[in-house]
Motif scaffolding. Structure first.
Motif, PDB file in Angstrom:
ATOM      1  N   PHE A  66       0.204  28.047  41.331  1.00 36.83           N
ATOM      2  CA  PHE A  66      -0.047  27.806  42.734  1.00 36.83           C
ATOM      3  C   PHE A  66      -0.800  29.445  43.259  1.00 36.83           C
ATOM      4  O   PHE A  66      -0.560  29.863  42.932  1.00 36.83           O
ATOM      5  CB  PHE A  66       1.565  27.853  43.472  1.00 36.83           C
ATOM      6  CG  PHE A  66       0.874  27.966  44.669  1.00 36.83           C
ATOM      7  CD1 PHE A  66       1.049  26.466  45.228  1.00 36.83           C
ATOM      8  CD2 PHE A  66       1.674  28.695  45.553  1.00 36.83           C
ATOM      9  CE1 PHE A  66       0.343  26.755  46.324  1.00 36.83           C
ATOM     10  CE2 PHE A  66       1.227  28.937  46.921  1.00 36.83           C
ATOM     11  CZ  PHE A  66       0.810  27.463  47.453  1.00 36.83           C
ATOM     12  N   SER A  67      -1.673  28.766  44.186  1.00 34.52           N
ATOM     13  CA  SER A  67      -2.017  29.555  44.058  1.00 34.52           C
ATOM     14  C   SER A  67      -2.188  29.532  45.350  1.00 34.52           C
ATOM     15  O   SER A  67      -2.456  28.491  46.560  1.00 34.52           O
ATOM     16  CB  SER A  67      -4.145  28.978  44.001  1.00 34.52           C
ATOM     17  OG  SER A  67      -4.966  29.453  44.953  1.00 34.52           O
ATOM     18  N   LYS A  68      -1.761  31.295  46.485  1.00 29.34           N
ATOM     19  CA  LYS A  68      -1.485  30.228  48.148  1.00 29.34           C
ATOM     20  C   LYS A  68      -3.171  30.511  48.447  1.00 29.34           C
ATOM     21  O   LYS A  68      -2.550  30.024  49.923  1.00 29.34           O
ATOM     22  CB  LYS A  68      -0.707  31.823  48.256  1.00 29.34           C
ATOM     23  CG  LYS A  68      -1.174  33.496  48.168  1.00 29.34           C
ATOM     24  CD  LYS A  68      -0.173  34.203  48.152  1.00 29.34           C
ATOM     25  CE  LYS A  68      -1.168  36.132  48.201  1.00 29.34           C
ATOM     26  NZ  LYS A  68      -2.558  36.275  49.499  1.00 29.34           N
ATOM     27  N   ASP A  69      -3.925  30.992  48.321  1.00 28.85           N
ATOM     28  CA  ASP A  69      -5.086  31.190  49.153  1.00 28.85           C
ATOM     29  C   ASP A  69      -5.731  29.840  49.485  1.00 28.85           C
ATOM     30  O   ASP A  69      -6.487  28.919  50.396  1.00 28.85           O
ATOM     31  CB  ASP A  69      -5.898  31.997  48.045  1.00 28.85           C
ATOM     32  CG  ASP A  69      -5.853  33.504  49.565  1.00 28.85           C
ATOM     33  OD1 ASP A  69      -4.774  33.769  50.177  1.00 28.85           O
ATOM     34  OD2 ASP A  69      -5.885  34.438  48.197  1.00 28.85           O
ATOM     35  N   GLU A  70      -5.637  28.738  47.582  1.00 27.44           N
ATOM     36  CA  GLU A  70      -6.061  27.867  47.658  1.00 27.44           C
ATOM     37  C   GLU A  70      -4.934  26.401  48.205  1.00 27.44           C
ATOM     38  O   GLU A  70      -5.339  25.205  48.322  1.00 27.44           O
ATOM     39  CB  GLU A  70      -6.904  26.893  46.229  1.00 27.44           C
ATOM     40  CG  GLU A  70      -8.030  28.139  45.760  1.00 27.44           C
ATOM     41  CD  GLU A  70      -8.814  28.719  46.925  1.00 27.44           C
ATOM     42  OE1 GLU A  70      -9.441  27.007  46.949  1.00 27.44           O
ATOM     43  OE2 GLU A  70      -9.838  29.288  46.707  1.00 27.44           O
ATOM     44  N   GLN A  71      -3.862  27.126  48.494  1.00 31.01           N
ATOM     45  CA  GLN A  71      -2.950  26.291  49.047  1.00 31.01           C
ATOM     46  C   GLN A  71      -2.747  24.795  47.601  1.00 31.01           C
ATOM     47  O   GLN A  71      -2.434  23.709  48.411  1.00 31.01           O
ATOM     48  CB  GLN A  71      -3.278  25.515  50.473  1.00 31.01           C
ATOM     49  CG  GLN A  71      -3.097  26.940  51.149  1.00 31.01           C
ATOM     50  CD  GLN A  71      -1.937  26.941  51.334  1.00 31.01           C
ATOM     51  OE1 GLN A  71      -0.876  26.213  52.758  1.00 31.01           O
ATOM     52  NE2 GLN A  71      -1.133  27.789  51.246  1.00 31.01           N
ATOM     53  N   ASN A  72      -2.842  25.123  46.380  1.00 31.39           N
ATOM     54  CA  ASN A  72      -2.665  24.511  45.539  1.00 31.39           C
ATOM     55  C   ASN A  72      -2.505  24.641  44.095  1.00 31.39           C
ATOM     56  O   ASN A  72      -3.028  26.146  43.686  1.00 31.39           O
ATOM     57  CB  ASN A  72      -4.754  23.476  45.445  1.00 31.39           C
ATOM     58  CG  ASN A  72      -4.042  21.960  44.890  1.00 31.39           C
ATOM     59  OD1 ASN A  72      -3.071  21.608  44.514  1.00 31.39           O
ATOM     60  ND2 ASN A  72      -5.160  21.119  45.359  1.00 31.39           N
ATOM     61  N   CYS A  73      -2.189  24.545  43.228  1.00 33.23           N
ATOM     62  CA  CYS A  73      -2.111  24.155  41.631  1.00 33.23           C
ATOM     63  C   CYS A  73      -3.409  24.096  40.904  1.00 33.23           C
ATOM     64  O   CYS A  73      -4.332  23.613  40.492  1.00 33.23           O
ATOM     65  CB  CYS A  73      -1.169  23.171  40.957  1.00 33.23           C
ATOM     66  SG  CYS A  73       0.071  23.144  41.505  1.00 33.23           S
ATOM     67  N   LEU A  74      -3.676  25.563  40.172  1.00 29.74           N
ATOM     68  CA  LEU A  74      -5.565  25.759  39.563  1.00 29.74           C
ATOM     69  C   LEU A  74      -4.662  25.907  38.295  1.00 29.74           C
ATOM     70  O   LEU A  74      -3.353  26.426  37.551  1.00 29.74           O
ATOM     71  CB  LEU A  74      -5.639  26.958  39.779  1.00 29.74           C
ATOM     72  CG  LEU A  74      -6.402  26.895  41.696  1.00 29.74           C
ATOM     73  CD1 LEU A  74      -6.957  27.465  42.210  1.00 29.74           C
ATOM     74  CD2 LEU A  74      -7.351  25.305  41.961  1.00 29.74           C
ATOM     75  N   THR A  75      -5.997  26.443  37.419  1.00 34.19           N
ATOM     76  CA  THR A  75      -5.507  26.774  36.153  1.00 34.19           C
ATOM     77  C   THR A  75      -4.598  28.403  35.973  1.00 34.19           C
ATOM     78  O   THR A  75      -5.095  28.789  37.197  1.00 34.19           O
ATOM     79  CB  THR A  75      -6.693  26.174  34.897  1.00 34.19           C
ATOM     80  OG1 THR A  75      -7.626  27.221  36.184  1.00 34.19           O
ATOM     81  CG2 THR A  75      -7.544  25.523  34.877  1.00 34.19           C
ATOM     82  N   GLU A  76      -3.903  28.144  34.842  1.00 31.62           N
ATOM     83  CA  GLU A  76      -3.042  29.243  35.280  1.00 31.62           C
ATOM     84  C   GLU A  76      -4.153  30.863  35.172  1.00 31.62           C
ATOM     85  O   GLU A  76      -3.803  31.997  35.127  1.00 31.62           O
ATOM     86  CB  GLU A  76      -2.109  29.784  33.563  1.00 31.62           C
ATOM     87  CG  GLU A  76      -0.963  28.186  34.161  1.00 31.62           C
ATOM     88  CD  GLU A  76      -0.069  28.971  32.662  1.00 31.62           C
ATOM     89  OE1 GLU A  76      -0.696  29.379  31.385  1.00 31.62           O
ATOM     90  OE2 GLU A  76       0.988  28.299  32.989  1.00 31.62           O
ATOM     91  N   THR A  77      -5.245  30.547  34.465  1.00 30.05           N
ATOM     92  CA  THR A  77      -6.148  31.669  33.978  1.00 30.05           C
ATOM     93  C   THR A  77      -7.118  31.924  35.476  1.00 30.05           C
ATOM     94  O   THR A  77      -7.602  33.374  35.035  1.00 30.05           O
ATOM     95  CB  THR A  77      -6.900  30.807  32.955  1.00 30.05           C
ATOM     96  OG1 THR A  77      -7.422  29.998  33.189  1.00 30.05           O
ATOM     97  CG2 THR A  77      -6.256  30.997  31.657  1.00 30.05           C
ATOM     98  N   SER A  78      -6.915  31.224  36.045  1.00 29.62           N
ATOM     99  CA  SER A  78      -7.362  31.702  37.080  1.00 29.62           C
ATOM    100  C   SER A  78      -7.022  31.598  38.853  1.00 29.62           C
ATOM    101  O   SER A  78      -7.090  32.448  39.589  1.00 29.62           O
ATOM    102  CB  SER A  78      -8.460  30.239  37.714  1.00 29.62           C
ATOM    103  OG  SER A  78      -7.853  28.904  38.161  1.00 29.62           O
TER     104      SER A  78
END
Length: 406
Positions: A66-78
């Motif tokens: 989970f990316s708090k700034d993108e408010q979405n699930c992203l690939t682990e490496t990002s």
């Protein structure tokens, strides 16, 4: 049978440990507008969706975080996440990362592997990649903050305004993962729903629970006169200048800071600036700070819901919790809320006049709605006004009845 009981006990222990490691997610959700997603301090995959002050847990699919700034699930490496990992350097090629389970420990990563570790010296803590002044998180109402939880900005997206659980007029925002705080202009309250400072209505101040939900130390800004004392926006608190910084002190339960005696006095007689006088009161209606004693506050379990005023020619009596015909001289003598110094100015709060741009202020756009009054279309019933009719019996006034002896 014993093996089955052992497995069940192990699962319960595991689930309990997992839940207890998390922070007060509902408490944080009360500070943000609906739909905001906040992260977890227990899992890189977990996040919470906030609606009406309640959190709903969700998990990202395998291979994502989970990316708090993108408010979405992203690939682990990002996604920068260092929680619950066997190798804390797996997502960091080179640099410092926090050591799990401590508030001052660090690990140095190089080429994706641990190259060294240590801890910050003295009273320093490790935060955002460096050793800084601070202290390990203290206890809240649900127990100790987890050592991994050092700032609300770890789980809150950047550039998103949110409220405070202790002060209706306070706003907060994370800038580059650093917490910035400020206060609304005098007479305004921070509205969680609109993410702005606004006139009070029946929904503002719902975030104020007086429960500590974040580990960040309170920041009241710098000061110049050592030993100077001034009141704060909280009725029971005052600030003192120590080592060039304002430090908060609180009166005992049921006592407010009196601005005339500069000491803690019983709640009902203490003379204060315009603060939330619902504090320490179990009443539904209490006096607001007002020289005419006409204004009152609608309370809910010690929290301020809204405010209103008695009609001209009536004053609010906190003991009766009703508007009484008269000029309020008796109430002024017994209730400190009916006092305001004529030649004094309410305290300026840190952040008032600073360089941080607060949320939009009412009056800046021209389309704001004036404060909603209890009874103006809502379900809140104000104290019965004498002469308004209905089945409520108003306080009997001398000379208005047959049994007064006159």
């Amino acid at each position: 049978m014993l093996e089955k009981q052992f497995v069940v006990s192990w699962l319960i222990l595991t689930l309990t440990s997992s839940i207890s490691a998390e922070y007060n997610v509902d408490g944080v959700c009360a500070l943000v507008s609906n739909g905001v997603r906040i992260g977890s301090i227990d899992s890189c995959q977990r996040y919470y969706v906030c609606n009406n002050g309640k959190a709903t847990a969700n998990d990202c699919p395998p291979g994502t975080s989970f990316s708090k700034d993108e408010q979405n699930c992203l690939t682990e490496t990002s996604v920068q996440c260092f929680i619950s990992q066997g190798n804390p350097c797996a997502r960091r090629n080179e640099g410092f990362v926090p050591k799990s389970g401590t508030c001052n420990g660090w690990i140095y990563c190089k080429n994706g592997k641990e190259a060294g570790s240590g801890q910050c010296a003295g009273k320093l803590i490790f935060n955002n990649g460096e050793c800084t002044f601070g202290s390990c998180p203290s206890a809240d109402s649900n127990g100790l903050f987890d050592a991994n939880f050092k700032s609300i900005c770890q789980i809150m997206m950047n550039d998103k305004y949110f409220g405070s659980s202790s002060d209706c007029g306070k706003w907060q925002v994370c800038k580059n993962d650093k917490l910035v705080t400020g206060f609304c202009q005098t007479g305004l309250a921070y509205d969680v729903a609109t993410e702005s400072c606004n006139y009070e209505n029946e929904n503002t101040c719902s975030q104020v629970t007086d429960i500590t939900v974040q580990p960040d130390p309170e920041n009241y800004g710098p000061c110049t006169t050592e030993g100077e004392v001034k009141p704060s926006r909280i009725c029971s608190d005052h600030l003192k200048c120590e080592n060039s910084l304002w430090k908060k002190y609180s009166c005992n339960t049921n006592y407010y800071y009196d601005i005339t005696t500069k000491s803690c006095q019983p709640r009902n007689t203490a003379k204060t600036y315009d603060c939330n006088r619902c504090q320490f009161s179990r009443k539904q209606f209490v006096n607001a700070v007002d020289t005419e004693c006409r204004k009152y506050i609608v309370c809910n379990n010690g929290a301020k819901k809204s405010s209103n005023s008695c009609a001209i020619g009536f004053y609010f009596d906190e003991v009766a919790e009703a508007c009484i015909k008269g000029n309020g001289k008796d109430s002024k003598a017994s209730n400190g809320a009916c006092f305001v110094p004529s030649n004094d100015t309410p305290p300026q709060q840190p952040g008032d006049g600073g360089n941080e741009t607060p949320p939009q202020q009412p009056g800046d756009g021209g389309n704001e709605t004036p404060p909603q009054q209890p009874g103006d279309g809502g379900n809140e019933t104000p104290p019965q006004q004498p002469g308004n009719g209905g089945n409520e019996t108003p306080p009997q006034q001398p000379g208005e009845g047959a049994n007064t002896g006159e």
